[in-house]
Write an enzyme that holds these catalytic residues in place. Structure first.
Site, mmCIF file in Angstrom:
data_model
loop_
_atom_site.group_PDB
_atom_site.id
_atom_site.type_symbol
_atom_site.label_atom_id
_atom_site.label_comp_id
_atom_site.label_asym_id
_atom_site.label_seq_id
_atom_site.Cartn_x
_atom_site.Cartn_y
_atom_site.Cartn_z
ATOM 1 C CE1 TYR A 1 -4.129 -2.273 4.878
ATOM 2 C CE2 TYR A 1 -3.458 -0.009 4.424
ATOM 3 C CZ TYR A 1 -3.824 -1.267 3.976
ATOM 4 O OH TYR A 1 -3.877 -1.519 2.633
ATOM 5 C CB SER B 1 -0.858 0.007 1.271
ATOM 6 O OG SER B 1 -1.480 1.266 1.441
#
Ligand SMILES: NC(=O)c1ccc[n+]([C@@H]2O[C@H](COP(=O)([O-])OP(=O)(O)OC[C@H]3O[C@@H](n4cnc5c(N)ncnc54)[C@H](O)[C@@H]3O)[C@@H](O)[C@H]2O)c1
Length: 320
Positions: A209, A196
């Site tokens: 995350y 990501s």
């Protein structure tokens, strides 16, 4: 002796320079172009098997579709449980997995849809064995399954922290562990890891995350070093915000726009858009799938351990 050494070194440098000049000249004169035309990059994956974790929807399904369009047989591996304890939004369900399989089969390739959890190495090993038994090889593995939490660092319970690390970090390690022995035996394989943009920076709203996605890049680079001699290439695609149910759900949206009584994905995208060098605030899953294809084809036959940021230029400010 010393004189002889110097002469040899000078000769070598001279030869090297001449060699480089010859290559440059041939390219300018067109020989290089003609050579490249003989071996054009092919996006053909006919006869290959692509195994995609989290393939029932979103980015995983888009990657599966792109690889199926290029002729690969597909294995969709997904928890397909609807809910995961301590995750604040719905994951894919059995209906999603079935309809994903139908979508892939409509592209005239074979598709296995297997229910399994990336937190179980056994589930992954069984599914990969099934892939090889059905299609003959395991050429591409996409470690894509992932979940998120959103909120301030001190908000998260131990269970909420664990579920993200268990799926996003341990799940990716286990996917790698299950694939490696098969690919080593084949002496070929491509592992593609979906990290990501938040795996490239800190983020106060996604601290758990973001750190899990930094770990994904660490796993991929370590795998690249571990398996390079076995002709297994390991690379990362790092997407910015993508329009999938992972981000487009009430739990994530309400945390991203806490002062808006009716938050929507499009409002988040509009909020991000002015900060990006190109005029977009988010990606579609297909954008990520096309980038993943680069690592599935011979366009990157000598590339491993790399991270491909697919994030509308948002990282141009921060990454060298
Ligand atoms: N959507 C985004 O904005 C975005 C941005 C950057 C990176 N990513 C990453 O891309 C990947 C795919 O995300 P997406 O947006 O398609 O999300 P998504 O929620 O739509 O899809 C994720 C899939 O993974 C499956 N899954 C979850 N836990 C699993 C487990 N334990 N075992 C097997 N399958 C499991 C889900 O059922 C779902 O089908 C994730 O790793 C995510 O972190 C997403």
């Amino acid at each position: 002796m010393e004189k002889h050494h110097k002469a040899t070194r000078r000769d070598m440098i001279k030869k090297g320079a001449l060699g480089a000049a010859a290559v440059a000249a041939s390219t300018v004169l067109g020989t290089g172009v003609a050579q490249a035309a003989k071996n054009p990059v092919t996006y053909q994956l006919s006869g290959k098997t692509a195994f995609i974790t989290g393939g029932a929807r979103g980015i995983g399904l888009a990657i599966a579709e792109e690889m199926a369009k290029a002729g690969a047989n597909i294995v969709l591996f997904d928890i397909a449980s609807g809910q995961i304890p301590h995750v604040g939004y719905a994951v894919a369900n059995e209906g999603d997995l079935q309809s994903a399989q139908a979508t892939i089969e409509a592209l005239n390739v074979k598709c296995l849809a297997i229910k399994g959890d990336v937190r179980s190495r056994g589930d992954l090993e069984n599914a990969m064995k099934q892939a090889v038994a059905s299609f003959g090889s395991l050429d591409i593995v996409v470690a894509n399954a992932g979940v998120t939490q959103v909120g301030a660092m001190e908000e998260f319970s131990p269970e909420e922290i664990s579920v993200v690390y268990d799926i996003n970090v341990e799940g990716v390690v286990k996917t790698t562990q299950a694939a490696a022995p098969i690919m080593k035996q084949q002496k070929s394989g491509k592992m593609i890891f979906i990290a990501s943009a938040l795996g490239r920076m800190g983020n106060e709203l996604f601290p758990i995350y973001a750190s899990s996605k930094w770990a994904v890049i660490g796993i991929a680079k370590s795998a690249a070093l571990s398996y390079g001699r076995d002709n297994i290439l390991c690379n990362v695609v790092s997407p910015g915000l993508v329009k999938t149910k992972f981000a487009d759900n009430p739990y994530v949206l309400s945390k991203m726009m806490p002062n808006d009584p009716a938050p929507t994905f499009d409002k988040v995208s509009e909020m991000l858009r002015p900060g990006n060098p190109i005029d977009v605030g988010h990606l579609e899953p297909e954008d990520v799938a096309k980038a993943a294809m680069i690592f599935a084809t011979d366009a990157t036959a000598r590339v491993t351990g790399e991270v491909f940021d697919v994030s509308y230029g948002s990282l141009a400010r921060s990454i060298a």
